[in-house]
Each structure stands twice: as C-alpha cells, then as structure tokens.
Design a protein around this motif. Structure first.
Motif, PDB file in Angstrom:
ATOM      1  N   GLY A  11       0.857  -1.189   0.000  1.00 40.65           N
ATOM      2  CA  GLY A  11       0.000   0.000   0.000  1.00 40.65           C
ATOM      3  C   GLY A  11       0.888   1.232   0.000  1.00 40.65           C
ATOM      4  O   GLY A  11       1.589   1.496   0.973  1.00 40.65           O
ATOM      5  N   CYS A  12       0.876   1.966  -1.118  1.00 39.73           N
ATOM      6  CA  CYS A  12       1.800   3.100  -1.264  1.00 39.73           C
ATOM      7  C   CYS A  12       1.112   4.399  -0.891  1.00 39.73           C
ATOM      8  O   CYS A  12       0.207   4.853  -1.605  1.00 39.73           O
ATOM      9  N   GLY A  13       1.539   4.999   0.209  1.00 35.51           N
ATOM     10  CA  GLY A  13       0.996   6.281   0.634  1.00 35.51           C
ATOM     11  C   GLY A  13       1.706   7.433  -0.046  1.00 35.51           C
ATOM     12  O   GLY A  13       2.836   7.295  -0.513  1.00 35.51           O
ATOM     13  N   ARG A  14       1.022   8.557  -0.098  1.00 33.84           N
ATOM     14  CA  ARG A  14       1.591   9.820  -0.607  1.00 33.84           C
ATOM     15  C   ARG A  14       1.308  10.883   0.432  1.00 33.84           C
ATOM     16  O   ARG A  14       0.688  10.626   1.451  1.00 33.84           O
ATOM     17  N   TYR A  15       1.679  12.091   0.160  1.00 40.39           N
ATOM     18  CA  TYR A  15       1.403  13.223   1.057  1.00 40.39           C
ATOM     19  C   TYR A  15       1.968  12.940   2.450  1.00 40.39           C
ATOM     20  O   TYR A  15       3.040  12.376   2.576  1.00 40.39           O
ATOM     21  N   GLU A  16       1.216  13.307   3.498  1.00 36.90           N
ATOM     22  CA  GLU A  16       1.717  13.119   4.861  1.00 36.90           C
ATOM     23  C   GLU A  16       1.438  11.712   5.387  1.00 36.90           C
ATOM     24  O   GLU A  16       1.678  11.423   6.543  1.00 36.90           O
ATOM     25  N   GLY A  17       0.896  10.863   4.532  1.00 38.57           N
ATOM     26  CA  GLY A  17       0.647   9.496   4.971  1.00 38.57           C
ATOM     27  C   GLY A  17      -0.817   9.108   4.826  1.00 38.57           C
ATOM     28  O   GLY A  17      -1.621   9.830   4.228  1.00 38.57           O
ATOM     29  N   ILE A  18      -1.151   7.959   5.389  1.00 39.85           N
ATOM     30  CA  ILE A  18      -2.493   7.376   5.273  1.00 39.85           C
ATOM     31  C   ILE A  18      -3.159   7.472   6.638  1.00 39.85           C
ATOM     32  O   ILE A  18      -2.496   7.307   7.670  1.00 39.85           O
ATOM     33  N   ASP A  19      -4.457   7.714   6.646  1.00 36.39           N
ATOM     34  CA  ASP A  19      -5.237   7.736   7.903  1.00 36.39           C
ATOM     35  C   ASP A  19      -4.925   6.468   8.707  1.00 36.39           C
ATOM     36  O   ASP A  19      -5.008   5.346   8.187  1.00 36.39           O
ATOM     37  N   GLU A  20      -4.539   6.663   9.962  1.00 36.18           N
ATOM     38  CA  GLU A  20      -4.032   5.570  10.809  1.00 36.18           C
ATOM     39  C   GLU A  20      -5.012   4.392  10.927  1.00 36.18           C
ATOM     40  O   GLU A  20      -4.603   3.239  11.082  1.00 36.18           O
ATOM     41  N   ARG A  21      -6.313   4.685  10.820  1.00 37.95           N
ATOM     42  CA  ARG A  21      -7.299   3.612  10.975  1.00 37.95           C
ATOM     43  C   ARG A  21      -7.202   2.561   9.890  1.00 37.95           C
ATOM     44  O   ARG A  21      -7.645   1.420  10.063  1.00 37.95           O
ATOM     45  N   VAL A  22      -6.598   2.933   8.741  1.00 39.74           N
ATOM     46  CA  VAL A  22      -6.435   1.961   7.646  1.00 39.74           C
ATOM     47  C   VAL A  22      -5.527   0.813   8.080  1.00 39.74           C
ATOM     48  O   VAL A  22      -5.772  -0.356   7.760  1.00 39.74           O
ATOM     49  N   PHE A  23      -4.486   1.137   8.857  1.00 44.06           N
ATOM     50  CA  PHE A  23      -3.556   0.080   9.313  1.00 44.06           C
ATOM     51  C   PHE A  23      -4.262  -0.864  10.298  1.00 44.06           C
ATOM     52  O   PHE A  23      -4.049  -2.073  10.280  1.00 44.06           O
ATOM     53  N   GLU A  24      -5.115  -0.270  11.165  1.00 40.88           N
ATOM     54  CA  GLU A  24      -5.867  -1.094  12.128  1.00 40.88           C
ATOM     55  C   GLU A  24      -6.819  -2.023  11.379  1.00 40.88           C
ATOM     56  O   GLU A  24      -6.949  -3.210  11.718  1.00 40.88           O
TER      57      GLU A  24
END
Ligand code: ADE
Length: 234
Positions: free
Chosen positions: A110-123
């Motif tokens: 999963g490739c994030g951009r910008y400041e990252g991915i909303d943390e809930r996605v990892f959960e």
C-alpha cells in the motif's frame, strides 16, 4: 508468489516488466498486479486525500478508498496476506526482512503519498492479515512507490526460480552480515591497474582467505555498525 500493489501512480511500476522480475512475471513465478487507488473513489474528482484533523501542513490519504481497495484484494485472497506499507516511520527494511517476506505466498503493498495514510487503515488491515510498516532508510521520499519498487525487487529475486543461478544469491553483500568482496574480470591489466595476483593464482584456499579479509576490511571501514562488537576494535 502473488504481489498486489495499490498506488495513485501505477506507472511507477511499469519497470517491473523488464529484466529478471519481468521474466519471472512472464513465466508465472511472480503474479504481480498493480491497482490504481482512484478506482475505489466515487466522486467526480476521484479524491484520495483531505486535510489533517488537529491541523498541520500537508494532506492525509482518506480511509474510504483504502478500505475498499483492501476489501477487494482480500476478497480474492485464499489466505490472509501480509500488508506492507512503505513508510519513513516504519521498521528498517533489511536483507533479513526481504528473506522473511520472500517466504510469504501473498504480499500487498500500500503506497501512501502526502503526509501518509489515515491511521485507521492500518488497524483495519491488521484485522484482515499481518501489517508491516517498513522504511527503506532514514530519509524521506515523496511517497511509497520507489520504496515499494526496491522492496519488490529485493524480495522477488529471493523467490526460487527468479534468479537463474541460486549460487549467485549466496556470496552477496548482507547475506552473511558483511559487505561483499571486490570483483574483477578480464583483462588482467587495464589502464595500468593489475588484478590482485592472488585471484590469478588458482589457489582456492588463498582466494577464499583474501576475499574474507577484504569483506572484513570493507565492512570495518564503510559499515562498522554491521560488525559484531568483538570485531569492531573499539
Ligand atoms: N515513504 C517516504 N519515505 C519513505 C522511506 N524512507 N521508506 C519507505 N517509504 C517511504
């Protein structure tokens, strides 16, 4: 091995069609599928990011498209995959990480951009498989794509059949914890520089000893952090 990649810039992964990995894809050893995250957006602008709660600079990737992407990929998976999110805030990717991941039947990058991915996605992903946040090193890239490419190459070449001669995987930098010894080929003299005579001697024991000494010397001068404390000469 199956590898799914989710990114807003799938074109980064066109290079996976060339060289050894390209051949491994052609022969079916590696089943690599690249997906555009925007396929899982539903608004006219195909929005994937929004401003951060709590304020601050930059944008954060919205959870909804990621949730749909992970659902679609997990629905096709026979077993829970390993989700790898390249991130400068992750554990450092090493040869040992590549070896571990090369044993997995299914990886999802999963490739994030910008400041990252909303943390809930990892959960959310952790409820559908194993999640690893992995950093290429202590520097910041513009997104996870280049990091994912590097990891896919490092992992893919360890999958049996991808590299034609498995012996060439053994004597490499980092495989035995040391840097690789220097290599030479013909001609034996080039622009006034001779190949170290021991390599032309035919004495295999002496060659092995010289190579080991070179490995230790290189590692000591370039990467002392890799040496066991007893060898560091501190
Ligand atoms: N994304 C941005 N910087 C990164 C890094 N150093 N490693 C992995 N992913 C990244």
């Amino acid at each position: 091995m199956r590898i799914d990649v989710v990114s807003i810039f799938p074109a980064f992964f066109d290079a996976l069609e060339v060289s050894l990995l390209g051949r491994a894809r052609g022969s079916g050893i590696l089943d690599i599928r690249v997906h555009d995250l925007r396929e899982w957006t539903h608004d006219r602008h195909r929005t994937v990011d929004d401003t951060p709660y709590g304020g601050g600079a930059g944008m954060v990737m919205k959870p909804e498209p990621w949730g749909e992407a992970l659902d679609a990929i997990a629905a096709e998976a026979a077993r829970p995959p390993v989700f790898v999110f390249p991130s400068p805030a992750g554990e450092v990717f090493r040869q040992s990480t590549a070896r571990e991941l090369a044993l997995e039947p299914h990886l999802v990058f999963g490739c994030g951009r910008y400041e990252g991915i909303d943390e809930r996605v990892f959960e959310y992903a952790a409820e559908r498989g194993t999640v690893r946040l992995v950093s290429l090193g202590d520097y910041v890239l513009n997104g996870g794509e280049v990091a994912a490419m590097a990891m896919i190459e490092a992992i893919g070449r360890l999958v049996p059949g991808v590299v034609g001669n498995p012996e060439s995987l053994v004597e490499e930098s980092h495989e035995d914890g040391l840097l690789e010894y220097p290599s030479y080929t013909k001609p034996s003299e080039w622009r006034g520089r001779a190949v170290p005579p021991v390599l032309l001697s035919g004495n295999h024991g002496a060659v092995a000893q010289w190579r080991r000494a070179q490995q230790l010397e290189r590692t000591r001068s370039r990467r002392p952090d890799l040496l066991p404390p007893a060898e560091r000469g501190e």
